[in-house]
Design an enzyme around this catalytic site. Structure first.
Site, PDB file in Angstrom:
ATOM      1  CE  LYS A   1      -0.533   5.828   1.496  1.00  0.00           C
ATOM      2  NZ  LYS A   1      -1.469   6.001   2.647  1.00  0.00           N
TER       3      LYS A   1
ATOM      4  NE  ARG B   1      16.022  19.523  14.938  1.00  0.00           N
ATOM      5  CZ  ARG B   1      15.931  20.556  15.779  1.00  0.00           C
ATOM      6  NH1 ARG B   1      15.878  20.339  17.091  1.00  0.00           N
ATOM      7  NH2 ARG B   1      15.899  21.797  15.310  1.00  0.00           N
TER       8      ARG B   1
ATOM      9  CG  HIS C   1      -1.805   1.182   1.328  1.00  0.00           C
ATOM     10  ND1 HIS C   1      -2.759   1.471   0.387  1.00  0.00           N
ATOM     11  CD2 HIS C   1      -1.873   2.158   2.261  1.00  0.00           C
ATOM     12  CE1 HIS C   1      -3.396   2.572   0.733  1.00  0.00           C
ATOM     13  NE2 HIS C   1      -2.883   3.015   1.872  1.00  0.00           N
TER      14      HIS C   1
ATOM     15  CG  ASP D   1      -5.074   2.158  -3.014  1.00  0.00           C
ATOM     16  OD1 ASP D   1      -4.913   2.477  -1.814  1.00  0.00           O
ATOM     17  OD2 ASP D   1      -5.860   1.270  -3.376  1.00  0.00           O
TER      18      ASP D   1
END
Length: 310
Positions: free
Chosen positions: A160, A244, A139, A178
């Site tokens: 998404k 980060r 998916h 999808d």
């Protein structure tokens, strides 16, 4: 094990059928490798891979023509077996009538191609490797972003498809939404594609199904794409420490292949398309030998060294 219909191979490689009376509709190819029967033409048939496509080049063809009729009968009866999917003669070479006779008796079709032996072998092996590669469905959304295959994954409803739509509007190309079919074509390469039924479609909650190709044009879609980078979207968790600096790469694994993976926390106001673009370009820079995180680290180390010397 997967299989490819022989009719698909004939159509793809534009092969000419020399045995039209043989029904090839039910013949399947299960091996991505091919075989050039050299030792077999000399009579050595041990370890003969009869399930492979058999390719006859100019050398094999010349040797076959040099054989006597009695030797041809002996060799052809050993060589041509019912399990062989087909023979392909390159350079528009055509077999002698005796070879065709034995092939028809064993229901082994014969084809010819105008291509040289080496180029035909390279083309059919490459194509069969893709078609017969191990395949899984996941998916997610796959987009070609600046030439990098970006696979966007995450829970349903996290954004998404919306991120993919914005990327398409910015000039990038959709591969699939999808459902992503991932094939392992080599130990280093994963190729993603769309199932035929959902090809070029995007589902947007509140709007429905959108045909990307018709809405944005043929330049906005792509059939297949190597997967170079995975972006995992997740809800922001204030208690979780997010990377980060990016000094150490994180990976995710599909079919035994590791792909660089970035986890992106989602909060209102974050532009996912810009983040995906930046991740794609940054990944491309790293492949070209430049790492911004390491450059910053080197600058800090250099600054600390200068201060110690002062």
């Amino acid at each position: 094990m997967g299989a490819v219909a022989l009719t698909d191979v004939v159509d793809k490689l534009k092969l000419k059928n020399l045995t039209p009376d043989i029904n090839i509709e039910n013949i399947k190819i299960t091996q991505p490798d091919i075989n050039r029967p050299a030792l077999q033409l000399a009579g050595f048939v041990e370890h003969f891979e009869v399930t492979r496509v058999q390719v006859i080049g100019f050398v094999e063809y010349t040797y076959m023509n040099s054989l006597s009729e009695e030797r041809k009968v002996e060799i052809y009866s050993q060589l041509i077996e019912k399990q062989i999917p087909c023979f392909v003669f390159c350079r528009d070479l055509e077999p002698d009538p005796l070879f065709i006779k034995y092939s028809e008796q064993n229901c082994v079709p014969i084809f010819t191609t105008a291509k040289s032996t080496s180029s035909f072998m390279a083309e059919i092996i490459r194509w069969l490797n893709v078609k017969l590669a191990p395949c899984i469905s996941i998916h997610g959304v796959l987009v070609d972003c600046f030439g990098e295959g970006v696979l966007i994954i995450g829970e349903s409803g996290i954004g998404k498809s919306e991120a993919a739509l914005e990327l398409i509007r910015r000039g990038h190309r959709l591969v699939t939404d999808d459902v992503v079919e991932i094939r392992k074509v080599s130990d280093d390469t994963l190729v993603g594609s769309a199932p035929g039924i959902t090809k070029h479609f995007i589902e947007l909650r509140g709007i429905g199904i959108v045909d990307v190709k018709r809405l944005f044009g043929a330049s906005s879609v792509k059939d297949t794409q190597n997967i170079d980078l995975v972006i995992r979207l997740e809800d922001w968790n204030k208690d979780k420490d997010y990377d980060r600096l990016g000094l150490e790469e994180e990976y995710t694994e599909y079919l035994g292949n590791k792909i660089v993976c970035h986890t992106i926390p989602i909060r209102p106001g974050r532009n996912l398309a810009v983040i995906c673009e930046s991740a794609a370009v940054n990944h491309r820079q790293k492949k070209m030998g430049y790492n911004a995180a390491k450059e910053l680290y080197n600058r800090v180390q250099s600054s600390l060294t200068q201060k110690r010397e002062e």
